[in-house]
Design a protein around this motif. Structure first.
Motif, short mmCIF file in Angstrom:
data_model
loop_
_atom_site.label_atom_id
_atom_site.label_comp_id
_atom_site.label_asym_id
_atom_site.label_seq_id
_atom_site.Cartn_x
_atom_site.Cartn_y
_atom_site.Cartn_z
N VAL A 1 0.84 -1.20 0.00
CA VAL A 1 0.00 0.00 0.00
C VAL A 1 0.87 1.25 0.00
O VAL A 1 1.68 1.45 0.91
N ILE B 1 -1.89 0.36 -5.09
CA ILE B 1 -1.68 -0.83 -4.26
C ILE B 1 -1.26 -1.99 -5.16
O ILE B 1 -2.01 -2.39 -6.05
N ARG C 1 -8.49 5.90 5.83
CA ARG C 1 -8.54 4.60 5.16
C ARG C 1 -7.92 3.56 6.08
O ARG C 1 -6.89 3.81 6.71
N GLU C 2 -8.54 2.41 6.13
CA GLU C 2 -8.04 1.30 6.94
C GLU C 2 -7.96 0.06 6.06
O GLU C 2 -8.89 -0.21 5.28
N TYR C 3 -6.85 -0.68 6.15
CA TYR C 3 -6.60 -1.81 5.25
C TYR C 3 -6.20 -3.05 6.07
O TYR C 3 -5.39 -2.97 7.00
N PHE D 1 -9.12 -8.99 0.81
CA PHE D 1 -8.45 -7.74 1.14
C PHE D 1 -9.54 -6.72 1.41
O PHE D 1 -10.45 -6.54 0.59
N ILE E 1 -10.69 -2.79 2.58
CA ILE E 1 -10.33 -1.38 2.74
C ILE E 1 -11.59 -0.61 3.15
O ILE E 1 -12.62 -0.68 2.46
#
Length: 798
Positions: A48, A57, A155-157, A166, A168
């Motif tokens: 990222v 990404i 943003r959180e991943y 995956f 987000i």
């Protein structure tokens, strides 16, 4: 009021000077791959960048490689050259031996492929302020925050193993302020379809991708739509407010407040011996089902399951190195400050735990271990094909698997070794003329290729013609058993492969003029000698590294057979051969000889130190039991010096720890954590320049993950060492770590060790027994015999 002021002062002081030992963070987006924050669920990976206007990404899947199942019969009569090579060596004609070795070569390995890139494009118009980017390795969650025109964006991943997606989450601090476009592209052959709130990309990899080091040859990368592994990367968006529209190649979110992006990845890889085009898995169906199942769950439920799964492994080990006064700086600035010789104990802890994080993230796929780049690769022709280089690098990836309490991650390598033994049976016969057992050489890939590489005569024997890959890898079988004490696994899975490696070695050994058993031909990985007559070459007989690995393989097989009460005749044969192996020799300079004769090294500071295998990762040489040989190993390391590649520095830390020299090991840790500027696939530096990139990736350079794993394993080696019969506490504690504590490190025999120390001395130590075996603990020259029941803990009364 005074107490309130004191609390406030302490809080300010803590935030100003305390660094989290579990977070990487930065105040700007990544510009280079070596600055990205990487995530993985053991199969899929994401790198990222965290950009403001555009977040790029890189996506990977560890099963996505060029090619298909290998034909192990590619050079069926290569073995006929072995007698002529042995004759040349017997006549001391090393030049002829080097030339003839080229006839004992096959194809190059296949290459690990990049799946593709996803992009989140944001139509921001203002300037970003208060930018922050982090990776919390205690949860395996990354985050980006910034403000534009007074609106905070978050943003959180994370990459979930339980749900295989995956995830987000994007949030705007004001209602209706979240707008973005999701796109995908790839260097592979692919197509995109969109429907509703879904984007589906699918394609296939090359049937051939030559190593980057052979140059820009014609047809270096070849696609064939009827062949090769297929992939699918499916995307969906769940939005809160606003709407999701589509174009032919993208999804567009407008006027939302929150959105969750789910990415499901799958490939058709169905095993090392299955054609991925005609016998492959239903990759489209798998990707679809994963996406459907994850879409039915809330973000909170996905995140909770992800963290619980990850922390089941990660939380097993805790490390504290005492008080730190290091200021609160971004990770890249911390590295630069650390390189100036300044204290940052929490950076050292972070590096140790980051190695464990990377192993959990890259090694949860049966038969597909972490490769040279773990699972994070953006290049069509990555450095050294991002393959399995089994003359050190693949093994180094797993040195910490058992000691740092991640034994389950070892399974990816162990099942791969089982695959390798299948093709290796053919390699042993057709390339080397040995009828029993199996062999593997310098390189391998997902297809368990085991032949000597070199492209059928174009490779230099110094790297192409090394035949001990299977022998070295087989030692991981006994290591796994001696840590886990899982006798059923040893009997059914481990021992047959270990036995096959030993049988190959029995068939490969020949007598020297004095009746000793040696290997012929032999090379020492990637290093050249200079004979007393001035010839610089690679091929010889009786290389020290070969014999050290064979010793370990024989000893492990003998111990395994006795543990299982089987193969008594084989045990006797191995014990007889073991006693006849050409012994270690000390050279005229006080060093451990790398060559059968006391020749000079073409490069005395060479990055490889394979002849020190008996010191580490082997157990044949120790300062207490073989002091003369240990001193020779020390002299060898002193001659080599400390400047070398990243992965080699990782190995040397472990070697110094085994020599019980904590201060020299710590000096090498500081060498390994030297800041290296990120610049992608720059020219490889074989002679040195190793260190650490801003995202804590190891720099060979270029990026190679084995230095991370070797360096992390070395921390454990400095604090706890063990053999099959005893545990040594604090064998190599450096002066810099005067106080601290550790919990959960593993020792051979089925034990976990926890301890606290102050002023360089242990104040408390306890041992957890997983198997109920007798336990002998050594600390400061004293021995403590403990009897601990299975599943019980006992304090060591120091």
């Amino acid at each position: 009021m005074k107490n309130l002021f004191l609390i406030l002062l302490l809080t300010i002081s803590y935030s100003a000077f305390s660094q989290s030992p579990e977070k990487l963070w930065y105040n700007q987006p990544a510009q280079h791959f070596e600055e990205t924050l990487v995530l993985g669920n053991g199969t899929a990976g994401a790198s990222v960048f965290g950009g403001v206007e555009s977040d790029k990404i890189f996506l990977n899947d560890i099963t996505l490689w060029s090619g298909g199942p290998v034909d192990p019969y590619m050079n069926p009569e290569a073995y006929k050259n072995i007698p002529a090579i042995r004759e040349a060596l017997a006549n001391e004609d090393y030049q002829l031996a080097d030339q003839l070795q080229k006839k004992v070569q096959g194809k190059f390995s296949e290459s690990y492929a990049p799946l593709g890139n996803m992009y989140l494009h944001f139509p921001h118009s203002g300037e970003a302020k208060n930018y922050y980017r982090e990776l919390d390795i205690s949860q395996a969650v990354s985050k980006v925050t910034y403000e534009i025109d007074g609106v905070k964006y978050t943003r959180e991943y994370f990459l979930s193993n339980p749900d295989k997606v995956f995830v987000i989450k994007l949030i705007a601090g004001e209602k209706g302020k979240l707008d973005f476009e999701l796109k995908f592209d790839s260097q592979l052959k692919y197509k995109i379809t969109t429907a509703g709130n879904e984007l589906k990309a699918s394609g296939f990899v090359p049937v051939k991708a030559l190593p980057n080091y052979v140059g820009n040859q014609k047809d270096a990368v070849v696609f064939d739509e009827t062949k090769g592994t297929r992939f699918a990367s499916f995307f969906t968006i769940k939005n809160s407010g606003g709407e999701v529209a589509k174009t032919d190649s993208s999804l567009v979110v407008k006027d939302a407040t929150e959105a969750v992006v789910l990415v499901s990845i799958a490939t058709s890889f169905n095993g090392f011996d299955k054609d991925p085009a005609t016998q492959g898995k239903d990759y489209l169906g798998i990707a679809e089902n994963q996406l459907k199942n994850a879409s039915s769950k809330s973000f909170e439920a996905l995140k909770k399951a992800h963290i619980a799964d990850y922390q089941h492994f990660y939380k097993r080990v805790e490390l504290n190195l005492g008080t730190t006064t290091a200021p609160n700086l971004p990770t890249d600035e911390r590295l630069k400050r650390y390189a100036e010789g300044k204290e940052d104990k929490n950076l050292e802890i972070l590096y140790f735990q980051y190695g464990r994080y990377l192993l959990i993230a890259s090694s949860r796929t049966p038969g597909v271990p972490a490769n040279l780049q773990g699972l994070w690769n953006p290049y069509m022709r990555p450095p050294w094909s991002s393959n399995y280089t089994i003359n050190i690098n693949a093994e180094e990836n797993y040195w910490g698997a058992e000691t740092t309490n991640l034994s389950e991650m070892h399974n990816s390598l162990l099942t791969f070794v089982n695959n390798l033994s299948k093709t290796g049976e053919v390699t042993a016969k057709t390339f080397l003329g040995v009828q029993k057992g199996w062999a593997a050489c310098h390189n391998s890939d997902i297809w368990a290729m085991s032949n000597p590489v070199g492209n059928f005569g174009n490779g230099d024997p110094v790297w192409a013609n090394w035949y001990m890959g299977g022998t070295w890898l087989s030692t991981h079988i006994w290591e796994h058993y001696i840590f886990t004490q899982n006798k059923e696994w040893l009997k059914n899975e481990g021992y047959p492969v270990l036995k096959g490696a030993a049988e190959f070695c029995l068939g490969w050994l020949v007598e020297d003029k004095n009746g000793n058993l040696i290997t012929s031909p032999s090379t020492s990985p990637e290093n050249n000698y200079v004979t007393d007559k001035g010839y610089r070459g690679a091929t010889l007989y009786g290389g020290t590294a070969d014999l050290a690995m064979i010793r370990a393989c024989f000893e492990n097989t003998i111990d395994a057979a006795k543990a299982l009460n089987t193969d008594a005749a084989l045990v006797k044969e191995l014990e007889t051969a073991l006693a006849r192996l050409y012994p270690f020799k000390v050279g005229k300079n006080g060093n451990l000889q790398e060559w059968y004769h006391d020749w000079e090294d073409a490069d005395p500071k060479h990055r490889h130190q394979s002849h020190l295998f008996g010191l580490h990762p082997g157990h044949q040489i120790t300062p207490l039991k073989t002091p003369e040989l240990a001193a020779a190993c020390r002299k060898t390391l002193e001659i080599k010096g400390d400047e070398t590649t990243g992965w080699s520095k990782g190995w040397r830390i472990n070697l110094w720890a085994r020599l019980l020299d904590g201060n020299r090991a710590y000096k090498m840790i500081r060498e390994l954590l030297r800041y290296v500027e990120p610049d992608g696939m720059r020219k490889t530096n074989y002679g040195g320049g190793g260190g650490t990139y801003p995202n804590l990736f190891d720099a060979h350079p270029p990026f190679q993950i084995d230095g991370n794993f070797g360096g992390s394993a070395a921390f454990a080696e400095m604090l706890v060492q063990s053999s099959e019969n005893e545990i040594t506490l604090m064998p190599a504690l450096p002066d810099a770590w005067q106080e601290g504590s550790v919990k959960g490190l593993c020792a051979r025999g089925g034990f976990e060790v926890s301890m606290e120390w102050k002023d360089g001395k242990i104040t408390k130590a306890s041992i957890l027994s997983k198997a109920g075996n007798p336990c002998k603990v050594i600390y400061a020259g004293k021995t403590y015999d403990l009897k601990i029941g299975k599943g019980k803990s006992a304090e060591v009364k120091l």
